[in-house]
Design a protein around this motif. Structure first.
Motif, PDB file in Angstrom:
ATOM      1  N   PHE A   1      -3.612  -9.763  -4.392  1.00  0.00           N
ATOM      2  CA  PHE A   1      -4.685  -8.798  -4.780  1.00  0.00           C
ATOM      3  C   PHE A   1      -5.351  -9.119  -6.054  1.00  0.00           C
ATOM      4  CE2 PHE A   1      -3.413  -6.208  -1.097  1.00  0.00           C
ATOM      5  CZ  PHE A   1      -2.177  -6.583  -0.972  1.00  0.00           C
TER       6      PHE A   1
ATOM      7  N   ARG B   1       2.262 -10.327  -2.709  1.00  0.00           N
ATOM      8  CA  ARG B   1       3.139  -9.551  -1.974  1.00  0.00           C
ATOM      9  C   ARG B   1       3.493 -10.681  -0.791  1.00  0.00           C
ATOM     10  NH1 ARG B   1       2.801  -6.605   3.006  1.00  0.00           N
ATOM     11  NH2 ARG B   1       0.542  -6.643   3.008  1.00  0.00           N
TER      12      ARG B   1
ATOM     13  N   ALA C   1       4.359  -2.828   2.147  1.00  0.00           N
ATOM     14  CA  ALA C   1       3.125  -2.804   1.585  1.00  0.00           C
ATOM     15  C   ALA C   1       3.254  -2.615   0.089  1.00  0.00           C
ATOM     16  CB  ALA C   1       2.133  -2.136   2.274  1.00  0.00           C
ATOM     17  N   TYR C   2       3.839  -1.437  -0.229  1.00  0.00           N
ATOM     18  CA  TYR C   2       3.844  -1.230  -1.905  1.00  0.00           C
ATOM     19  C   TYR C   2       4.606  -2.041  -2.622  1.00  0.00           C
ATOM     20  CZ  TYR C   2       8.359   1.361  -0.630  1.00  0.00           C
ATOM     21  OH  TYR C   2       9.431   1.706  -0.121  1.00  0.00           O
TER      22      TYR C   2
ATOM     23  N   GLN D   1       4.553  -4.966  -4.309  1.00  0.00           N
ATOM     24  CA  GLN D   1       3.816  -5.959  -4.735  1.00  0.00           C
ATOM     25  C   GLN D   1       4.113  -6.177  -6.264  1.00  0.00           C
ATOM     26  OE1 GLN D   1      -0.432  -4.714  -4.643  1.00  0.00           O
ATOM     27  NE2 GLN D   1      -0.216  -3.993  -2.574  1.00  0.00           N
TER      28      GLN D   1
ATOM     29  N   PHE E   1       3.030  -7.565 -10.041  1.00  0.00           N
ATOM     30  CA  PHE E   1       2.006  -7.698 -10.654  1.00  0.00           C
ATOM     31  C   PHE E   1       2.047  -8.783 -11.632  1.00  0.00           C
ATOM     32  CE2 PHE E   1      -0.835  -4.350  -9.269  1.00  0.00           C
ATOM     33  CZ  PHE E   1      -0.092  -3.632  -8.549  1.00  0.00           C
TER      34      PHE E   1
ATOM     35  N   LEU F   1       2.451  -5.317 -14.814  1.00  0.00           N
ATOM     36  CA  LEU F   1       3.014  -4.009 -14.412  1.00  0.00           C
ATOM     37  C   LEU F   1       4.258  -3.975 -13.717  1.00  0.00           C
ATOM     38  CD1 LEU F   1      -0.184  -3.692 -14.582  1.00  0.00           C
ATOM     39  CD2 LEU F   1       0.177  -1.724 -13.002  1.00  0.00           C
TER      40      LEU F   1
ATOM     41  N   ILE G   1      -0.251   4.879  -2.507  1.00  0.00           N
ATOM     42  CA  ILE G   1      -0.643   3.941  -1.449  1.00  0.00           C
ATOM     43  C   ILE G   1      -0.538   4.494  -0.162  1.00  0.00           C
ATOM     44  CG2 ILE G   1       1.440   2.627  -1.365  1.00  0.00           C
ATOM     45  CD1 ILE G   1      -0.077   0.148  -0.925  1.00  0.00           C
TER      46      ILE G   1
ATOM     47  N   PHE H   1      -3.258  -0.178  -3.657  1.00  0.00           N
ATOM     48  CA  PHE H   1      -2.984   0.900  -4.710  1.00  0.00           C
ATOM     49  C   PHE H   1      -4.308   1.513  -5.250  1.00  0.00           C
ATOM     50  CE2 PHE H   1       1.278   0.763  -5.347  1.00  0.00           C
ATOM     51  CZ  PHE H   1       2.014  -0.410  -4.744  1.00  0.00           C
TER      52      PHE H   1
END
Lengths: 117, 112
Positions: A34, A97, A103-104, A106, A108, B44, B93, B100
């Protein structure tokens, strides 16, 4: 934990030139990456979602011809800002991911500060 | 649409002070809620999360409770340290989504 790197961390370019930003997953295979953009004192806004081996899906209002995204391998996605202008100056963050997690989950990258002069 | 609103900063606290960073959300369904932290020069990092109403997420002395009735997920810590200085992002989410939604971030500086 999983590590995502971005390169470069900072870049300054002249108006009209193109700049490429790399996002790499260092210790896992990322089938989905993303790209986010963050304006000063504003939220991170999702620009596009890229799946390995297929075309990126862009969010509404994001110019796909200006922000070229390539996800050619399971560990690398690139964002190319073409014909950059000062209004493209921003902080760009990627996340990655793997298919085996929710899904959450991820991870960064540290972000790339782009300044167009 | 789905969104997150969090307290504007910057916030400056003395070491051992109590911290609260407010976060409220708007969502069409039942989101999962998160707090991310960004230390200078780093990506992050997930600080804590809660996936359903009344869940409490906790990590490193930080806590946040998913309050459906007030659509809130406030971050708290009883005694902050200098090492907690960072930018904190609230996010959500949806269960069926990939995307997100982040708040604007709150910069925290803890002084000795």
């Amino acid at each position: 934990g999983a590590v995502v790197s971005q390169h470069p961390s900072r870049v300054i370019c002249k108006s009209g030139t193109s700049v490429k930003i790399e996002c790499r997953s260092l210790d896992f295979q990322a089938t989905t990456m993303f790209w986010y953009r963050q304006f000063p004192k504003q939220s991170l806004m999702l620009m596009a979602t890229s799946n390995e081996g297929s075309k990126a899906t862009y969010e509404q209002g994001v110019e796909k011809d200006k922000f070229l995204i390539n996800h050619a391998s399971l560990t690398l996605s690139t964002l190319t800002v073409t014909s950059a202008h000062p209004e493209d100056s921003s902080f760009y963050i990627c996340s990655a991911r793997s298919p085996s997690v929710r899904a959450y989950e991820q991870y960064f990258g540290p972000g790339t500060r782009l300044t167009v002069t | 649409g789905d969104s997150v609103t969090q307290m504007e900063g910057p916030v400056t606290l003395s070491e051992e002070a109590f911290l609260t960073i407010n976060c409220t959300y708007t969502a069409t369904g039942y989101p999962s809620l998160f707090w991310y932290v960004q230390y200078p020069g780093e990506g992050l990092q997930l600080l804590l999360k809660a996936t359903k109403a009344d869940d409490k997420g906790s990590n490193k002395g930080f806590e946040a409770t998913y309050r459906k009735e007030t659509t809130s997920f406030h971050l708290e810590k009883g005694s902050v340290q200098v090492s907690d200085s960072a930018v904190y992002f609230c996010a959500l989410i949806m269960a069926t989504g990939n995307q997100f939604y982040f708040g604007t971030g709150t910069s925290l500086t803890v002084i000795p």
